[in-house]
Motif scaffolding. Structure first.
Motif, PDB file in Angstrom:
ATOM      1  N   PHE B  79       0.820  -1.205   0.000  1.00 13.00           N
ATOM      2  CA  PHE B  79       0.000   0.000   0.000  1.00 13.00           C
ATOM      3  C   PHE B  79       0.861   1.266   0.000  1.00 13.00           C
ATOM      4  O   PHE B  79       0.363   2.349   0.293  1.00 13.00           O
ATOM      5  CB  PHE B  79      -0.929   0.035   1.214  1.00 13.00           C
ATOM      6  N   ILE B 185     -11.707   8.870   5.014  1.00  8.64           N
ATOM      7  CA  ILE B 185     -12.214   8.994   3.641  1.00  8.64           C
ATOM      8  C   ILE B 185     -11.337   9.968   2.855  1.00  8.64           C
ATOM      9  O   ILE B 185     -10.941   9.695   1.716  1.00  8.64           O
ATOM     10  CB  ILE B 185     -13.681   9.454   3.661  1.00  8.64           C
ATOM     11  N   LEU B 188      -7.995   8.403   1.926  1.00  7.94           N
ATOM     12  CA  LEU B 188      -8.067   7.495   0.789  1.00  7.94           C
ATOM     13  C   LEU B 188      -8.263   8.261  -0.513  1.00  7.94           C
ATOM     14  O   LEU B 188      -7.677   7.916  -1.546  1.00  7.94           O
ATOM     15  CB  LEU B 188      -9.205   6.498   0.994  1.00  7.94           C
ATOM     16  N   MET B 189      -9.082   9.316  -0.454  1.00  7.32           N
ATOM     17  CA  MET B 189      -9.267  10.131  -1.657  1.00  7.32           C
ATOM     18  C   MET B 189      -7.942  10.684  -2.136  1.00  7.32           C
ATOM     19  O   MET B 189      -7.604  10.633  -3.323  1.00  7.32           O
ATOM     20  CB  MET B 189     -10.207  11.305  -1.345  1.00  7.32           C
ATOM     21  N   PHE B 192      -5.442   7.811  -3.476  1.00  7.04           N
ATOM     22  CA  PHE B 192      -5.676   7.227  -4.797  1.00  7.04           C
ATOM     23  C   PHE B 192      -5.589   8.255  -5.917  1.00  7.04           C
ATOM     24  O   PHE B 192      -5.641   7.899  -7.077  1.00  7.04           O
ATOM     25  CB  PHE B 192      -7.020   6.506  -4.834  1.00  7.04           C
ATOM     26  N   ASN B 193      -5.482   9.516  -5.579  1.00  8.08           N
ATOM     27  CA  ASN B 193      -5.304  10.515  -6.625  1.00  8.08           C
ATOM     28  C   ASN B 193      -3.896  11.073  -6.653  1.00  8.08           C
ATOM     29  O   ASN B 193      -3.624  12.033  -7.350  1.00  8.08           O
ATOM     30  CB  ASN B 193      -6.311  11.644  -6.445  1.00  8.08           C
ATOM     31  N   PHE B 246       1.557   7.918   0.587  1.00 11.44           N
ATOM     32  CA  PHE B 246       1.012   8.503   1.813  1.00 11.44           C
ATOM     33  C   PHE B 246       1.970   9.537   2.397  1.00 11.44           C
ATOM     34  O   PHE B 246       1.727  10.066   3.469  1.00 11.44           O
ATOM     35  CB  PHE B 246       0.783   7.417   2.868  1.00 11.44           C
ATOM     36  N   ALA B 277      -5.653  10.357 -15.705  1.00  8.29           N
ATOM     37  CA  ALA B 277      -5.461  11.546 -14.882  1.00  8.29           C
ATOM     38  C   ALA B 277      -5.508  11.156 -13.417  1.00  8.29           C
ATOM     39  O   ALA B 277      -6.459  10.568 -12.950  1.00  8.29           O
ATOM     40  CB  ALA B 277      -6.541  12.562 -15.181  1.00  8.29           C
ATOM     41  N   CYS B 278      -4.470  11.440 -12.711  1.00  7.22           N
ATOM     42  CA  CYS B 278      -4.359  11.027 -11.330  1.00  7.22           C
ATOM     43  C   CYS B 278      -3.663  12.156 -10.602  1.00  7.22           C
ATOM     44  O   CYS B 278      -2.454  12.159 -10.455  1.00  7.22           O
ATOM     45  CB  CYS B 278      -3.554   9.738 -11.293  1.00  7.22           C
TER      46      CYS B 278
END
Lengths: 591, 632
Positions: B79, B185, B188-189, B192-193, B246, B277-278
């Motif tokens: 992760f 939340i 995680l947002m 993942f971006n 992270f 797009a990230c």
């Protein structure tokens, strides 16, 4: 079907025991060899039943036979080496009835590990008495066998058989305490519900089979895909959806998902804590694996799988075996799909054809997961009996775990690696859940033996008497809430992460909604877990409590710590287990 | 000693020493207390010795701007979670405050007589959680430490607290957990971006000039996999795989250079160019900022999510109140300054009025609520709400906008004021709660109306109390003054109205504190309950109060030498970066506007207009260059 009977038998033999000539000589990748752990369980069951016919056999404690049987089975399943994988594809065993892939290995490992721990647990809590031992352990092993089949079912008939094989012993186990009315009531309720759900499911299977002409899951997906691509008539859609829903009823019963959860609290209250542990952990884990098998079976095109008994592709290629493998494949597909001799290439569907199926199943499961999770958490509030409370907590956790499935389905086509991570998240949750929930019921059982009560109120002030057990139960309950650094957080984190990844890569809003609901549920679930902790740690001890003994330094205490320590220590380095979980997910999807 | 050993010892020493503590028999109460006190002293000694006395912590020069003592070890590669810690001018004063207050709180724990062993074990676990929060630079690690504090705190309030302790404990737990679920939340947002590959390309390591790669403390392994990813992309066409992270420092860089990262990434197939797009888009930053801010505001606490605080404080035992007010509340402020603003500048920029309004409302509401209290401790608790409002306001006054020609000085002052307020409040509120605790231990009530005349019976105690309460009041020369005045001054540039209101709060503060002092210490001789128990303060109590008062005076008289100099370089850098981000953002917006106009224009004459726009947006750039050139 212009097939030579001799040839068919020859194929069957090869499929079952490999290429070898002699009767007892099995090829390493034959169906029988890969099925060995289950066979060992069967042997153990037979031994358990036969041993007491002989005087010498009566001297052997049944728990020992069951323990050794489960241990041997676990040894042969050896998930720790098998998952490191010398093969990169799954097998279809017994002409496609079962599938042997990394998920099978992983789930079988978990279930057998649980069986071993469970037998130790019953031995320590002393619930089966001397006469009952053989019966109970054969039922436990039988149910475990059924659960292993659930985790590897590849054929709707097998799905049904495995489900029943796991359920029927459970009905009996629920009524384990003979002479106790609540126990009998629980068993009766359970079996009536179970029979109903099974009937509905069987009807659903027949509906789907009637439309698709097959019950072999990969073939069904192919047929379904090509039918959808060709344009499915409205009435057939209706029948399929109805059949799918009915199959879902059977699964939801096993998962105790709302609205098919009614049996769960009553059965849990009536049955002993030992049986509850079995039902809430093993049965739930197997049901989740089965859910995954069924939805992936319908919703995605299965990856290519090897036929047993044929030399591995990695070995020096022989034209002969390659041809034989091909032939065997054709034979299997003809077996499952008698309507068409062979699928013509132009009929072969694309993965996107199954998009509507995935979307339908994903949204349905997401909806049920939300309801299950929220209902379980809310209903747990008012409980005064610890077993009922844990029953509702089990329902809620089934909801959390089901949340992974919509993420898998949403990403199955567009982001296969994300879908695999979602499966891995579910696998991780199941792994952690084994320790947490088993630990909770173990403590409930030991406390029942000590204070003869399962009412939460009777736990008041326990910390003065046996601080060790209270600390363990508190840690386990906080782990069930999902608070870091306890292990329960890891499972939740992995599943929530997959939901978010699904939302991010596919833009499906309901995945984000699932995440929010899951998060809020985590917060509201705090109340009832915390109440138990509060009663144990903060409330004053009742004066009239009869003195009891529960020394922290004892075999029971050690066993409890053995289950609690993983929930604390797993945080330190969960990479290894996470890698195994990811490995477990690699052979489910094509591409 | 290597960085990893040093910081790991500081964080985990308290937790590990609980293992030793577990073997001390529980009836040896004195041994247990002294053992715990020694552990807290050792932590303090290590931090002072390594960072101040040894001169290890740099507060001048280039080094001081970035993370010091940073290390990065892999933890959960699947992760991308890393064991990453470090310290800069923002976390360093808070670490010192934590070590310092925990020693005093442990010193105040002699009043705890019930289940001392359990108390001490939980106390030490709490200490590990708090130190970990301030040192962690990996978002996941931060979150774990953040939650680790919850359990000990719940039990410390719930077992050792006052009559309504269970209610207070669960309220505290529930509020914080709700906040941290929102935070999860958002984490995680953001995760993942995030894409380190894109960031690497705009950094100096990848040939860009936007970011200094070295300052991000990205581990060797990750850097290698980034270069491998770029290599394979070059060779095999592209199948871009983002590398999520992270790492808080990398995330901050990603948040502040979101558009550049997006441009550096390869586009997806023509049918769906946004596919790969990230990046931390402005919309995402807005949401993440909001979720994170709510999570931190619960801890600060800000109105309207402050209601757990008065209950928790009133019920908690004195030393735990000291920890709660002195350290725990600071985590909220720390989270806002370390995470919200650097990672989600878009959100911060668009929500600046929201943040400032929350701050001002907390200040005013907290002050009025404090005025209305009859319970001494509840009054102090509400004063915390009011004082922490200054922190939120100081952090939120984003005055470096086009209107001020992107001048970051005022905002800088606000942030420094907020940081100073956190330190000052850590000292003064811990002191106030301790003073309340001392008198509560004697008379077993806290009713302000039943007090009066303690002056006659407890002379030294009263003198020390008045000093400490004046520090809380914000009297010039004491620690409360500096933070408040910095914040109020900085708000002038942002909004005179808010400045007037926040300056007015000072009067309310003086009102409730002076009134309380009058009702408790002055007046006729005490004739309330347990009058006979009012014995003069002990040496231990005087020592703790005296130390707190000395520091309150030191921070007030020589604020720069004691506190501000350590944080200057880091805060300057962070605020400057955000100010230039604002400017860059405006330029981008102007360019986009100009482009749109150009596209819309059909007559050739209108081409002149965008040209004009682009020259006008260049002016502030030049201005900024001149300004930064002159300051350095």
């Amino acid at each position: 079907m212009e097939k030579d009977l001799h040839q068919i038998v020859d194929h069957l033999i090869r499929d079952t025991k490999g290429d070898a000539g002699a009767l007892w000589d099995w090829a390493a990748n034959s169906s029988l060899a890969l099925f060995a752990p289950e066979l060992i369980l069967c042997v153990a069951i037979v031994l358990l039943l036969l041993l007491r016919l002989f005087r010498a056999g009566q001297l052997v404690p049944p728990s020992m036979v069951a323990f050794l049987g489960a241990l041997a089975s676990l040894y042969f399943a050896s998930p720790w080496t098998a998952l490191r994988g010398e093969f990169s594809q799954g097998y279809e065993l017994f002409t496609g009835m079962l599938v042997y892939d990394s998920l099978t290995i992983y789930m079988r490992g978990i279930l057998l590990l649980f069986a071993v721990m469970f037998i130790v647990f019953t031995r320590l809590s002393g619930i089966p008495d001397k006469e009952d031992g053989a019966d109970i352990y054969s039922l436990v092993l039988g149910a475990t066998l059924g659960m292993c089949l659930m985790a590897s079912a590849n054929h709707l008939l097998m799905v049904f058989m495995a489900l029943e094989m796991a359920s029927v012993p459970s009905y009996v186990l629920a009524g384990l305490m003979k002479g106790r009315r609540v126990g009998s009531e629980a068993a009766l309720k359970y079996s009536v519900y179970g029979a109903g759900a099974a009937g509905v499911m069987l009807y659903g299977i027949s509906l789907v089979a009637g439309v698709l002409n097959t019950v072999h899951l990969p073939t069904m997906a192919t047929v379904l895909g090509s039918r959808i691509a060709a344009g499915l008539p409205g009435e057939e859609q209706m029948v399929l959806a109805l059949g799918g829903l009915m199959i879902g009823v059977g699964l939801a019963f096993k998962l105790s998902a709302v609205p098919f959860h009614f049996w769960c609290p009553d059965v849990f209250e009536g049955a002993t804590a030992e049986v509850n542990a079995f039902l809430s952990v093993a049965s739930k884990a197997a049901a989740l694996a089965l859910l995954l098998r069924v939805v992936l079976g319908f919703g995605t095109l299965a990856p290519d799988r090897l036929s047993p008994g044929v030399a591995l592709p990695a070995a020096p290629a022989q034209v002969d075996t390659a041809w034989e493998a091909d032939e065997l494949h054709r034979f299997v597909s003809v077996m499952h799909h008698p309507g068409h001799d062979e699928l013509t290439p132009e009929l072969a569907p694309a993965a996107s054809d199954l998009g509507p199926v995935r979307s339908f199943a994903g949204k349905l499961i997401a909806f049920i997961a939300v309801i299950t999770c929220t209902f379980g958490n809310l209903a747990a509030y008012g409980q005064t009996n610890i077993k009922r409370l844990l029953a509702y907590s089990t329902i809620a956790h089934a909801g959390y775990m089901m949340m992974a499935v919509p993420a898998v389905l949403a990403m199955a086509e567009s982001n296969p690696s994300g879908a695999e991570h979602a499966v891995a998240g579910l696998a991780l949750y199941i792994f952690v859940y084994v320790f947490m929930n088993l630990g909770a019921f173990v403590i409930v059982a030991f406390l029942r033996n000590a204070i003869r009560s399962e009412q939460i109120a009777d736990y008041a002030g326990l910390i003065r008497r046996s601080p060790g057990i209270v600390i363990c139960l508190s840690l386990i309950l906080f782990s069930l809430v999902g608070l870091p650094p306890l292990a329960g957080f890891l499972g939740k984190f992995a599943i929530f992460a997959s939901l978010l990844e699904g939302w991010q890569t596919t833009g499906q809003g309901y995945l984000m909604a699932l995440l929010v609901v899951g998060g809020l549920n985590t917060a509201i679930s705090l109340f009832y877990y915390l109440r138990v902790v509060k009663v144990m740690a903060m409330d004053p001890e009742p004066e009239e409590r009869t003195p009891f003994e529960f020394p922290d330094v004892s075999l029971q205490g050690a066993y409890v710590w053995l289950l609690t320590l993983p929930t604390i220590l797993l945080m330190l380095n969960w990479n290894g287990i996470n890698e195994l979980c990811r490995q477990a997910a690699t052979q489910l999807l094509r591409g | 000693m290597s960085n990893i050993t040093l910081l790991s010892i500081i964080v985990f020493l308290p937790a590990l020493s609980t293992l030793l503590l577990a073997f001390i028999p529980k009836d040896k109460v004195e041994v247990i207390r002294f053992f715990t006190l020694i552990v807290t002293l050792v932590v303090l000694a290590i931090t002072v010795g390594a960072f101040i006395a040894g001169g290890g912590f740099q507060y001048q020069g280039e080094e001081a701007k970035y993370m010091q003592y940073a290390f990065n070890e892999g933890w959960i590669p699947s992760f991308n979670i890393e064991y990453l810690m470090g310290m800069d001018g923002i976390s360093f004063p808070l670490i010192m405050l934590t070590a310092f207050v925990s020693v005093l709180a442990m010193g105040a724990s002699w009043s705890i007589t019930k289940h001392v062993k359990g108390y001490c074990i939980l106390f030490l676990l709490l200490l590990t959680g708090m130190l970990g929060v301030f040192l962690a630079l990996d978002f996941f690690l931060f979150y774990v430490f953040w939650e680790v504090m919850l359990l000990p705190m719940y039990f410390l309030i719930g077992v050792w607290g006052g009559p309504r302790r269970e209610y207070a404990a669960i309220k505290f737990f529930l509020y914080t957990l709700l906040g941290s679920v929102l935070m999860l939340i958002a984490i995680l947002m953001i995760y993942f971006n995030s894409d380190l590959v894109g960031l690497y390309q705009i950094s100096d390591a990848g040939g860009g000039n936007a970011v200094k790669w070295q300052t991000l403390n990205v581990s060797e392994t990750v850097t290698n996999s980034i270069t491998a990813e770029l290599e394979s992309r070059k060779e095999s066409g592209y199948e871009p795989q983002p590398i999520h992270s992270f790492n808080l420092l990398a995330l901050a860089a990603l948040g502040q250079h979101a558009e550049a990262v997006h441009d550096a990434q390869p586009v997806g197939p023509e049918s769906d160019p946004e596919k790969y797009a990230c990046y931390l888009s402005s919309n995402l930053q807005w949401w993440a900022f909001l979720l994170l801010f709510i999570g931190f505001a619960v801890k600060v606490p800000s109105v309207p999510v402050h209601t757990w605080l008065p209950d928790a404080h009133v019920e908690a035992p004195t030393p735990i109140s000291m920890i709660l007010a002195g350290i725990l509340l600071k985590m909220g402020g720390y989270g806002i300054i370390r995470i919200c603003y650097p990672i989600c500048p878009h959100g911060g920029y668009e929500l600046m009025w929201f943040v400032c309004a929350i701050g001002v409302v907390s200040m005013v509401y907290g002050a009025f609520a404090a005025l209305a209290q009859k319970d001494f401790k509840r009054m102090v608790a509400y004063s915390s709400v009011s004082h922490m409002g200054y922190v939120v306001l100081g952090l939120g006054v984003w005055s470096a906008t086009a209107g001020t020609l992107y001048n970051p000085d005022y905002w800088n002052m606000g942030v420094k004021g907020a940081m100073f307020q956190m330190i000052g409040h850590g000292v003064s509120s811990a002191g106030m709660f301790f003073m309340v605790g001392v008198v509560y231990d004697r008379v077993h009530h806290r009713d302000l109306d039943k007090f009066g005349g303690l002056f006659g019976k407890m002379l030294v105690y009263t003198a020390l109390s008045i000093g400490v309460f004046f520090a809380g009041l914000g009297l010039p020369g004491l620690c409360g003054f500096i933070g408040e005045v910095f914040v109020v001054l900085s708000v002038w540039r942002f909004s005179p109205l808010l400045a007037v209101i926040s300056a007015g709060v000072v009067i309310l503060t003086a009102g409730y504190i002076l009134w309380a002092v009058q009702r408790v210490y002055l007046g006729a001789e005490y004739k309330g309950p347990h009058e006979e128990a009012l014995v003069p303060s002990t040496f231990r109590e005087r020592l703790i109060a005296g130390v707190l008062l000395v520091f309150a005076i030191l921070f007030g008289v020589v604020p720069h030498q004691t506190v501000l100099k350590y944080m200057d370089a880091t805060i300057d850098r962070q605020v400057d970066e955000l100010a230039s981000w604002t400017q860059h953002q405006d330029i981008l917006a102007a360019e986009a506007e100009a482009k749109k106009q150009r596209e819309e224009a059909t007559e050739p004459t209108s081409i002149v207009a965008p040209l004009e726009t682009s020259t006008s947006v260049n002016a502030p750039t030049a201005n900024l260059l001149v300004r930064t050139g002159s300051t350095e």
